[in-house]
Motif scaffolding. Structure first.
Motif, PDB file in Angstrom:
ATOM      1  N   ARG A 290       0.858  -1.094  -0.107  1.00 47.64           N
ATOM      2  CA  ARG A 290       0.081   0.007   0.124  1.00 47.64           C
ATOM      3  C   ARG A 290       0.919   1.291   0.222  1.00 47.64           C
ATOM      4  O   ARG A 290       0.706   2.227  -0.733  1.00 47.64           O
ATOM      5  N   GLU A 293       2.028   1.679  -3.575  1.00 45.23           N
ATOM      6  CA  GLU A 293       1.111   2.170  -4.449  1.00 45.23           C
ATOM      7  C   GLU A 293       0.870   3.795  -4.249  1.00 45.23           C
ATOM      8  O   GLU A 293       0.646   4.560  -5.038  1.00 45.23           O
ATOM      9  N   ASP A 297       1.574   6.064  -7.309  1.00 43.84           N
ATOM     10  CA  ASP A 297       0.047   6.680  -7.719  1.00 43.84           C
ATOM     11  C   ASP A 297      -0.981   7.613  -6.951  1.00 43.84           C
ATOM     12  O   ASP A 297      -1.804   8.099  -7.351  1.00 43.84           O
ATOM     13  N   LYS A 301      -4.422   1.080  -3.227  1.00 45.34           N
ATOM     14  CA  LYS A 301      -5.580   0.415  -3.969  1.00 45.34           C
ATOM     15  C   LYS A 301      -5.733  -1.132  -3.322  1.00 45.34           C
ATOM     16  O   LYS A 301      -6.794  -1.518  -3.525  1.00 45.34           O
ATOM     17  N   THR A 302      -4.734  -1.592  -2.888  1.00 46.29           N
ATOM     18  CA  THR A 302      -4.884  -3.000  -2.303  1.00 46.29           C
ATOM     19  C   THR A 302      -5.123  -3.049  -0.696  1.00 46.29           C
ATOM     20  O   THR A 302      -4.919  -2.269  -0.159  1.00 46.29           O
TER      21      THR A 302
END
Length: 341
Positions: A290, A293, A297, A301-302
């Motif tokens: 996480r 991510e 980004d 999103k996990t």
């Protein structure tokens, strides 16, 4: 040699010796019934267990039976101490970078460590029972060592001499409980439930040259719901080796036989490709994914683990053979309350 503890309905189980290929086992009855006994009298009992181990590997042990990891408790089902470090500073760097915070310089000079519950470890194939999915269930793939007696004030070199056994661990974390606990300024408690350990604990000689001055230079594999998510090198990026972690504990206290010391989440640095950071070796906990991510980004999103999810953690030698057996667990809700009289 390789040692395990079989379930027998008691709190501490029955000590068994396991063959190098993890195919067969033999009860250690007559030498010792519990692993803690061996740790308390290592110089006398370990040599006898080694003789039985040699017989087992040679196919000469008279009462050998097929080894079944599902019958295993943690090698040391309850311990006098469980102290878990954060030896892979890349993990800390990722967490800090994801929230635009700097890592204090002191983190590179003095290990982070917390003291976890050691009265109720769980076996390698036992369910991870969590009261609610909302707690943010996460696995953490780690390495751990079991010590003999080590005196207060030990140096890192002296601490290394006190290591008796090595294991792999799943140090389960409940991520959504952590922020409120840390905000109190007193560390983890409810956010760190029972830890699981691999089926067998092994002596350092089983590792050959992969064991290098307190670091284990092999790959720790993590497989979540059947998909391999981590192939992390456990050795080169371990900022503090096990001798340093143990010496940190020993600064103000004696360390007694049967203490377990964890490495923290095994973590590897990312690489830059076409101007973008990537982490080709994957991750050993979801929180790190996480963070990755968020760095890549702008947001994670996990999600964390749900009931029915599975996690498998394993380490193989350079010939592709499992060393410790596999942690192979499922996330589960609590069962019905146990009636008391």
């Amino acid at each position: 040699m390789k040692l395990a503890t079989y379930k027998d309905g008691s709190r501490d189980g029955q000590l068994v010796v396991v063959s190098r290929d993890l195919a067969t086992a033999h009860y250690a009855t007559g030498i010792a019934t519990r692993l803690q006994q061996v740790l308390d009298d290592w110089s006398f009992l370990s040599s006898q267990l080694q003789d039985l181990y040699d017989e087992l590997n040679a196919g000469r042990a008279r009462h050998a039976f097929p080894f079944d990891p599902a019958q295993c408790m943690a090698p040391l089902p309850r311990a006098y101490q469980w102290a878990d470090g954060s030896a892979y500073l890349n993990h800390v760097e990722l967490v800090r970078k994801a929230r635009n915070a700097e890592v204090p310089q002191s983190f590179y000079e003095d290990p982070l460590m917390y003291q976890g519950g050691s009265d109720d470890f769980i076996g390698p194939c036992d369910d991870v029972v969590v009261p609610s999915e909302d707690f943010g269930i996460d696995f953490e793939a780690e390495i751990a060592v079991v010590t003999g007696d080590i005196p207060m004030g030990c140096t890192p070199e002296q601490a290394l001499e006190g290591i008796r056994l090595i294991m792999i661990a799943n140090d389960v974390s409940l991520r959504n409980l952590i922020p409120a606990e840390l905000a109190k300024g007193f560390g983890f408690f409810q956010s760190k439930p029972a830890t699981a350990f691999g089926p067998v604990a092994v002596t350092l000689d089983e590792l050959g040259d992969a064991w290098d001055h307190g670091r284990l230079n092999l790959v720790l594999q993590s497989t979540w719901n059947g998909r391999k998510v981590g192939m992390c090198d456990a050795g080169p990026e371990m900022t503090f080796h096990f001798g340093q972690l143990i010496a940190h504990i020993g600064k103000t206290r004696n360390i007694r036989a049967g203490s377990i010391v964890g490495s923290g989440t095994v973590s590897n640095k990312g690489v830059e490709r076409d101007g973008r950071m990537e982490w080709p070796k994957g991750y050993s906990c979801i929180a790190e994914k996480r963070c990755i991510e968020t760095i890549q980004d702008g947001a994670p999103k996990t999600g964390f683990m749900k009931y029915g999810d599975t996690i498998r953690i394993e380490m193989k030698n350079r010939a592709g053979q499992s060393i410790f057996g596999a942690i192979d667990q499922k996330i589960a809700p609590p069962g019905p309350p146990i009636a008391t009289v």
